[in-house]
Design a protein around this motif. Structure first.
Motif, PDB file in Angstrom:
ATOM      1  N   ARG A  95      47.029  34.479  44.432  1.00  0.00           N
ATOM      2  CA  ARG A  95      45.884  33.572  44.311  1.00  0.00           C
ATOM      3  C   ARG A  95      45.668  32.793  45.612  1.00  0.00           C
ATOM      4  NH1 ARG A  95      47.076  30.887  39.924  1.00  0.00           N
ATOM      5  NH2 ARG A  95      45.508  31.704  38.524  1.00  0.00           N
ATOM      6  N   VAL A  99      42.272  33.059  47.935  1.00  0.00           N
ATOM      7  CA  VAL A  99      41.385  31.909  48.143  1.00  0.00           C
ATOM      8  C   VAL A  99      41.135  31.674  49.641  1.00  0.00           C
ATOM      9  CG1 VAL A  99      42.949  29.923  48.347  1.00  0.00           C
ATOM     10  CG2 VAL A  99      40.834  29.709  47.046  1.00  0.00           C
ATOM     11  N   TYR A 117      38.889  28.137  43.988  1.00  0.00           N
ATOM     12  CA  TYR A 117      39.924  28.863  43.246  1.00  0.00           C
ATOM     13  C   TYR A 117      39.310  29.690  42.127  1.00  0.00           C
ATOM     14  CZ  TYR A 117      43.881  26.775  45.628  1.00  0.00           C
ATOM     15  OH  TYR A 117      44.801  26.447  46.578  1.00  0.00           O
ATOM     16  N   GLU A 118      38.243  29.166  41.530  1.00  0.00           N
ATOM     17  CA  GLU A 118      37.601  29.937  40.467  1.00  0.00           C
ATOM     18  C   GLU A 118      36.960  31.202  41.016  1.00  0.00           C
ATOM     19  OE1 GLU A 118      35.153  28.022  37.672  1.00  0.00           O
ATOM     20  OE2 GLU A 118      36.704  26.596  37.074  1.00  0.00           O
ATOM     21  N   ASP A 121      39.740  33.641  41.545  1.00  0.00           N
ATOM     22  CA  ASP A 121      40.162  34.208  40.264  1.00  0.00           C
ATOM     23  C   ASP A 121      39.152  35.234  39.763  1.00  0.00           C
ATOM     24  OD1 ASP A 121      42.463  32.831  40.234  1.00  0.00           O
ATOM     25  OD2 ASP A 121      41.856  31.311  38.787  1.00  0.00           O
ATOM     26  N   ALA A 122      37.861  34.923  39.940  1.00  0.00           N
ATOM     27  CA  ALA A 122      36.821  35.854  39.497  1.00  0.00           C
ATOM     28  C   ALA A 122      36.923  37.166  40.269  1.00  0.00           C
ATOM     29  CB  ALA A 122      35.443  35.225  39.689  1.00  0.00           C
ATOM     30  N   GLU A 125      39.825  39.126  38.996  1.00  0.00           N
ATOM     31  CA  GLU A 125      39.493  39.689  37.694  1.00  0.00           C
ATOM     32  C   GLU A 125      38.596  40.914  37.866  1.00  0.00           C
ATOM     33  OE1 GLU A 125      37.556  37.091  34.665  1.00  0.00           O
ATOM     34  OE2 GLU A 125      39.678  36.517  34.417  1.00  0.00           O
ATOM     35  N   ARG A 126      37.647  40.805  38.791  1.00  0.00           N
ATOM     36  CA  ARG A 126      36.724  41.895  39.041  1.00  0.00           C
ATOM     37  C   ARG A 126      37.470  43.135  39.520  1.00  0.00           C
ATOM     38  NH1 ARG A 126      34.544  44.923  42.085  1.00  0.00           N
ATOM     39  NH2 ARG A 126      32.374  45.367  42.561  1.00  0.00           N
ATOM     40  N   MET A 127      38.540  42.912  40.298  1.00  0.00           N
ATOM     41  CA  MET A 127      39.354  44.031  40.771  1.00  0.00           C
ATOM     42  C   MET A 127      40.363  44.472  39.713  1.00  0.00           C
ATOM     43  SD  MET A 127      38.335  44.771  43.830  1.00  0.00           S
ATOM     44  CE  MET A 127      39.666  45.868  44.340  1.00  0.00           C
ATOM     45  N   GLY A 128      40.411  43.755  38.589  1.00  0.00           N
ATOM     46  CA  GLY A 128      41.341  44.114  37.524  1.00  0.00           C
ATOM     47  C   GLY A 128      42.784  43.801  37.858  1.00  0.00           C
ATOM     48  N   TYR A 130      44.002  40.441  37.908  1.00  0.00           N
ATOM     49  CA  TYR A 130      44.240  39.020  37.654  1.00  0.00           C
ATOM     50  C   TYR A 130      45.689  38.753  37.261  1.00  0.00           C
ATOM     51  CZ  TYR A 130      43.684  34.282  36.094  1.00  0.00           C
ATOM     52  OH  TYR A 130      43.829  32.935  35.968  1.00  0.00           O
ATOM     53  N   HIS A 131      46.309  39.748  36.611  1.00  0.00           N
ATOM     54  CA  HIS A 131      47.697  39.554  36.175  1.00  0.00           C
ATOM     55  C   HIS A 131      48.652  39.369  37.358  1.00  0.00           C
ATOM     56  CE1 HIS A 131      47.030  43.819  36.849  1.00  0.00           C
ATOM     57  NE2 HIS A 131      48.308  43.927  37.113  1.00  0.00           N
ATOM     58  N   ARG A 152      39.999  39.360  48.335  1.00  0.00           N
ATOM     59  CA  ARG A 152      39.805  38.234  49.264  1.00  0.00           C
ATOM     60  C   ARG A 152      38.473  38.356  49.987  1.00  0.00           C
ATOM     61  NH1 ARG A 152      43.724  37.624  54.288  1.00  0.00           N
ATOM     62  NH2 ARG A 152      42.206  39.049  55.182  1.00  0.00           N
TER      63      ARG A 152
ATOM     64  N   PRO B   8      39.861  49.322  37.887  1.00  0.00           N
ATOM     65  CA  PRO B   8      38.502  49.059  38.345  1.00  0.00           C
ATOM     66  C   PRO B   8      37.997  50.113  39.301  1.00  0.00           C
ATOM     67  CG  PRO B   8      40.039  47.726  39.530  1.00  0.00           C
ATOM     68  CD  PRO B   8      40.799  48.391  38.436  1.00  0.00           C
ATOM     69  N   VAL B  21      46.617  36.082  32.212  1.00  0.00           N
ATOM     70  CA  VAL B  21      48.018  35.801  31.961  1.00  0.00           C
ATOM     71  C   VAL B  21      48.334  34.331  32.177  1.00  0.00           C
ATOM     72  CG1 VAL B  21      48.879  38.094  32.393  1.00  0.00           C
ATOM     73  CG2 VAL B  21      48.551  36.522  34.282  1.00  0.00           C
TER      74      VAL B  21
END
Lengths: 256, 365
Positions: A95, A99, A117-118, A121-122, A125-128, A130-131, A152, B8, B21
């Motif tokens: 993260r 950022v 930061y949001e 995170d988005a 998530e878009r790249m799958g 997020y975990h 990034r 993706p 998570v």
């Protein structure tokens, strides 16, 4: 036009000229694959467009503005750069690493805001991926690191994305996935330039192709017209055939 | 590799978000973790600060030492004698403040160098500031100057050495970080040779002894009057580094990546180098050369809160203070004669550093 390159040439110090009289342009949604042999100067050309190297002559225009007259942060708001996969010295979390794409929008004494930061995170998530957000960037795999770096660059919100050999050091499956990712980004309206050693990737992307030959001259054309037996055989000094495959629905390069 | 991780890029045109998570935004857990360390170490600093006022050859009750200091600000009835008052106010308070400030400053400038040079093994004297300061101070001692001139000599010498270091890459027209580090090595080594010449010509009974003791560092001679003029050149750059600390994250990615993210490399790196140099030179001129702090403290801080400079720098700042005040207490309590601070930081620092490295390597496997 997002990018206009006019009569660009480059040499290191007073050494030999790497390339000269390079001109081309790129609009939104277009992909340009730069092909060339080892040491031909593909990365050098990419670094010039990324504002990292200063060309010996010629000019690069970003949305009509001369890049040499723009500030670093102004260029970074238009051009995003994805370097080759490498390991940084410090174990930032994914993260934190992502950022940093917001840097061109953050003042010298400021820190990334909650909104920044949001956005990071988005993008993750878009790249799958997020975990991976709280994992150390140094401890994930090469393929994952490539995806994080692309996240990034999405966070950076540029108009054009430059990728230096994005498929290098990746396994066969991940190479294909990265090429698909690039195609998807161009569908979203980003202009993209990548350097590659694999002409098949240029064929899959089916956009523009630029071939940097051994004399430092660049020829630009559409992938479908340019990448034929003659051009590829001359470039790599091999007998290379292009074969049409029904299942793939495109040409495939074969060394004979 | 797990297939879902690459979902993706594969066939899905619009990738569905993977399951979350953690909470969105900055992880609350790591934020709480950071606050815990920050206030924990801040509390520890108050404790060692008080201990430093109370401990020494003339021991003073812990709370009395606090009361003596606070009585200068608040109306507290005087229940102590003149001697403890003088010991605390004239001797121990100045040296404790100096130790706390210098510990914090050296830790911070070490962390800054480690980020801009992308190497966790960098110390604040990488660009020659300490060796230059030693030459400056030694020259002043050789000229028979007083303690103020020695301070000034150290400060000017340190700044000059870094100036030369930064000038060499410019002459070479190569602004890369590698050339800068190389140039620092050359200048440090050159200053070392000059130092040898000075020591060789110095009077062995007086000047040589003074030069040698000076380079070992000490807080014993620090007085309020000598400290006050130096404090601004430590505290101001310290504040600038703290304010700009997010940029250190970006700089530590490497020259090209930082520039592609819109950083004006020369200006930003230059600002950090100027601030660090002012800090280090001021520290040397106050208390002589003190090694290891700038190397160890950032390492420990990274182990506690991670590499992110937004969190790491404030932790390093506090931890540097605690460490330095503790070492100073040891200096004047473990033997009858006072030990020099540079000796103890080395003797404690080197094995401690090895222990950290061993532990880190174990964790990596």
């Amino acid at each position: 036009m997002i990018l206009d390159v006019k009569n660009l040439s480059f040499r290191y110090g007073t050494g030999r000229t790497i390339f000269h009289d390079v001109s081309f342009s790129l609009d939104k949604g277009e992909v340009l694959s730069i092909l060339g042999t080892n040491g031909a100067g593909k990365s050098t050309l990419l670094n010039c467009i990324a504002n990292l190297f200063r060309p010996a002559s010629g000019e690069i225009y970003l949305e009509g503005r001369a890049m040499s007259k723009m500030k670093m942060r102004e260029v970074a708001q238009v051009v995003g750069y994805v370097p080759q996969i490498h390991t940084p010295a410090y174990a930032y979390t994914v993260r934190e690493f992502t950022v940093m794409g917001r840097t061109p929008y953050i003042g010298a004494f400021a820190k990334p805001s909650a909104a920044d930061y949001e956005m990071a995170d988005a993008a993750l998530e878009r790249m799958g991926i997020y975990h991976l957000a709280d994992k150390a960037y140094t401890e994930i795999s090469g393929g994952e690191r490539q995806q994080v770096t692309i996240a990034r660059v999405i966070t950076q919100q540029p108009k054009m994305i430059l990728l230096d050999e994005p498929t290098a050091h990746l396994d066969y499956g991940n190479q294909y996935r990265v090429v698909q990712m690039i195609k998807q980004l161009s569908d979203e309206g980003y202009a993209l330039i990548m350097t590659t050693h694999n002409p098949d990737h240029a064929i899959i992307l089916n956009g523009k192709v630029a071939i940097l030959n051994r004399e430092g001259l660049l020829s630009v054309g559409q992938a479908a017209d340019t990448l034929d037996h003659e051009t590829l055989s001359t470039l790599y000094r091999l007998n290379i055939k292009t074969v049409y495959d029904e299942d793939a629905g495109r040409n495939i390069c074969v060394v004979c | 590799m797990d297939k879902t991780k690459n979902a993706p890029a594969a066939d899905a045109p619009a990738p569905a978000p993977a399951g979350r998570v953690g909470p969105k935004g900055v992880s609350n857990l790591s934020q709480a973790h950071y606050r815990l360390f920050f206030w924990g170490i801040a509390g520890l600093l108050v404790l060692v600060f008080g201990a430093s006022l109370a401990l020494g050859r003339y021991s003073i009750p812990f709370f009395d030492s606090f009361k003596i200091v606070l009585s200068r600000i608040f109306p507290i009835p005087v229940t102590w004698e003149n001697v403890p008052d003088a010991v605390v106010m004239d001797l121990r308070l100045p040296r404790t403040i100096a130790a706390a400030v210098i510990g914090a400053a050296l830790a911070l400038s070490g962390a800054t160098y480690q980020s801009i040079f992308k190497n966790p093994m960098c110390s604040p004297d990488l660009l020659g500031v300490s060796s230059g300061a030693c030459v400056g101070a030694a020259l002043a001692i050789l000229a028979g100057a007083g303690s103020f001139a020695v301070q000034l000599g150290a400060f000017v010498g340190g700044c000059l050495a870094v100036f030369v270091t930064v000038l060499i890459p410019r002459l070479m027209r190569n602004e890369s970080t590698t050339v800068l580090i190389l140039s620092g090595v050359v200048v440090s080594s050159f200053m070392g040779s000059i130092m040898s010449i000075i020591k060789f010509v110095a009077d062995t009974d007086t000047e040589l002894a003074e030069i040698t003791y000076w380079t070992m560092g000490s807080f014993a001679a620090v007085k309020m009057e000598t400290m006050l003029p130096v404090l601004p050149t430590i505290l101001l750059p310290l504040a600038v580094i703290l304010l700009m600390r997010y940029r250190l994250n970006v700089l530590s990615l490497g020259d090209n990546e930082a520039r592609s993210l819109g950083i004006n490399l020369q200006a930003t790196r230059g600002a950090f180098i100027i601030c660090s140099t002012l800090i280090s030179a001021s520290c040397v001129c106050l208390a002589g050369t003190i090694g290891w702090v700038g190397l160890i403290i950032p390492h420990v801080s990274r182990m506690l809160v991670g590499s992110d400079n937004k969190k790491m720098l404030p932790i390093a700042l506090l931890l540097g203070s605690v460490f330095m005040v503790l070492i100073d207490i040891l200096c004047r309590t473990i033997t009858a004669a006072e030990l020099r601070i540079g000796i103890l930081t080395g003797i404690i620092g080197a094995p401690f550093f090895v222990a950290i490295l061993v532990k880190q390597n174990r964790n990596m496997r």
